[in-house]
Design a protein around this motif. Sequence first.
Motif, mmCIF file in Angstrom:
data_model
loop_
_atom_site.group_PDB
_atom_site.id
_atom_site.type_symbol
_atom_site.label_atom_id
_atom_site.label_comp_id
_atom_site.label_asym_id
_atom_site.label_seq_id
_atom_site.Cartn_x
_atom_site.Cartn_y
_atom_site.Cartn_z
ATOM 1 N N GLN A 217 28.462 49.984 41.985
ATOM 2 C CA GLN A 217 28.628 48.915 42.866
ATOM 3 C C GLN A 217 29.231 47.886 42.427
ATOM 4 O O GLN A 217 30.260 46.998 42.878
ATOM 5 C CB GLN A 217 27.028 48.184 43.232
ATOM 6 N N GLY A 218 29.312 47.479 40.896
ATOM 7 C CA GLY A 218 30.030 46.666 40.368
ATOM 8 C C GLY A 218 31.465 46.880 40.105
ATOM 9 O O GLY A 218 32.407 46.178 39.978
ATOM 10 N N VAL B 117 21.472 65.053 47.220
ATOM 11 C CA VAL B 117 20.851 64.423 48.462
ATOM 12 C C VAL B 117 21.722 63.110 48.533
ATOM 13 O O VAL B 117 22.151 62.370 47.478
ATOM 14 C CB VAL B 117 19.462 63.804 48.192
ATOM 15 N N SER B 118 22.344 62.946 49.846
ATOM 16 C CA SER B 118 23.363 61.792 49.897
ATOM 17 C C SER B 118 22.754 60.841 51.081
ATOM 18 O O SER B 118 21.810 60.938 51.630
ATOM 19 C CB SER B 118 24.784 62.281 50.048
ATOM 20 N N ASN B 119 23.769 59.991 51.499
ATOM 21 C CA ASN B 119 23.473 59.188 52.486
ATOM 22 C C ASN B 119 23.286 59.753 54.018
ATOM 23 O O ASN B 119 23.817 60.892 54.395
ATOM 24 C CB ASN B 119 24.479 57.969 52.897
ATOM 25 N N GLY B 120 22.513 59.101 54.875
ATOM 26 C CA GLY B 120 22.487 59.560 56.243
ATOM 27 C C GLY B 120 21.592 60.426 56.594
ATOM 28 O O GLY B 120 20.625 60.927 55.893
ATOM 29 N N TYR C 185 30.695 51.576 48.039
ATOM 30 C CA TYR C 185 30.073 51.905 46.914
ATOM 31 C C TYR C 185 28.776 52.306 47.179
ATOM 32 O O TYR C 185 28.234 52.713 46.161
ATOM 33 C CB TYR C 185 30.133 50.422 45.928
ATOM 34 N N ASP C 186 28.242 52.359 48.244
ATOM 35 C CA ASP C 186 26.938 52.673 48.810
ATOM 36 C C ASP C 186 27.037 54.367 48.851
ATOM 37 O O ASP C 186 25.792 54.931 48.976
ATOM 38 C CB ASP C 186 26.582 52.213 49.961
#
Length: 285
Positions: free
Chosen positions: A158-159, A193-196, A222-223
Motif C-alpha cells: 500500500q505504501g 486466494v485473491s480478491n473478489g 494496491y489492493d
Amino acid sequence: MKNLVLFLSLILFQCVIAQDMPTFTRKDSLFGGLPPERTSYDVLHYDLNIKVEPDRKFISGYNEIIFKTVANTQKIQIDLFKNMKVDSIVWSKQKLMFSREFNAVFVEFPSVLKEKSEQKLRFYFSGNPLIAKRAPWDGGFVYKTDSNGKPWIGVAVQGTGASLWYPVKDSQSDEPDNGATINVAVPTGLMNVSNGRFKGSEDLKNGYTRWDWEVKNPINTYDITLNIGDYVHFWENYKGLDLDYYVLRENESKAKTQFGQVKPMMDCYQSKFGPTLFLKTDLSW
C-alpha cells in the motif's frame, strides 16, 4: 533591538523549515505526477496472469491492460519497479518499443491512438520482487512457512506501490472501472486466494495449479493481492449472503470456532445501518 530579535527569529524559523522540507527527485515526479503519458488514458480492466515459484521467490507472466484513451496519444506510462524485467509488450499482435526511467516504462505505439478509442495490450514481465523487511511497514513480498513447513506467501504494497510486483498504472487517480481478474499459478498442493469471487482452478499438468479470481467493481491497484498457502475452504450462506473462509489447514478447527462470531456481528451491523450494508460485498476471510 526588538526588531532585530524578531528578524533573527524569522531567519532561524525559515532555516528550520528549510531543513525539514523534503527534496523531490525526478523519480518522485514520475511516480506521483500526472503527465500526459498518464492522463491520456483511463484504465478499464486488468487481467493479471502470473506464475509464482516459491523456491526461487520468482514470478512471471503478464498483465493485460484494457484502457480507453481520453486524448490523442502515441505514448503512455506504465509502472514497474526497475528490478523487474520487461519481457515484451504486445499490442495488436505487434511488439511495442519502450524505454525505462527509474520505475516508469514509457510505451511507444506505431501511430497515434485516437481519443475515445478502446485499446488492449499485454505487458509480459518476470523477476524477483522486493522482499519486505518488516511488513506492512515497508513494501514487498512476505515469504514464510506454516508449522508443516509449507510455503505461506503474501504481499504488502500500500505504501510502496503495486508496481513493486506487477505492471500497472500506479496512480491512485485511476482505478480499473470494470475491476480485475487475478489468475495465479502456484505449486500443486497449495492454493492462492485473491480478491473478489473465486471462478475456479485448473491443474496445468506441470506441477502447478492456477487459481482464478474476479473483481467486477473498481479496485485500488494496491489492493489487488495474492495469498498463497496450504489453505482449506469452508462456506455457508447467511440470509442470502455467501460467506467464504480460507484458512491454513492447521487452523481449521480454531477458525470454525472463531468465525462463529461473524453472523451475530453482521446482525448487529445490519440492525444499526440497514440490510444494504453487505448487499454487494464479497466477504472472503
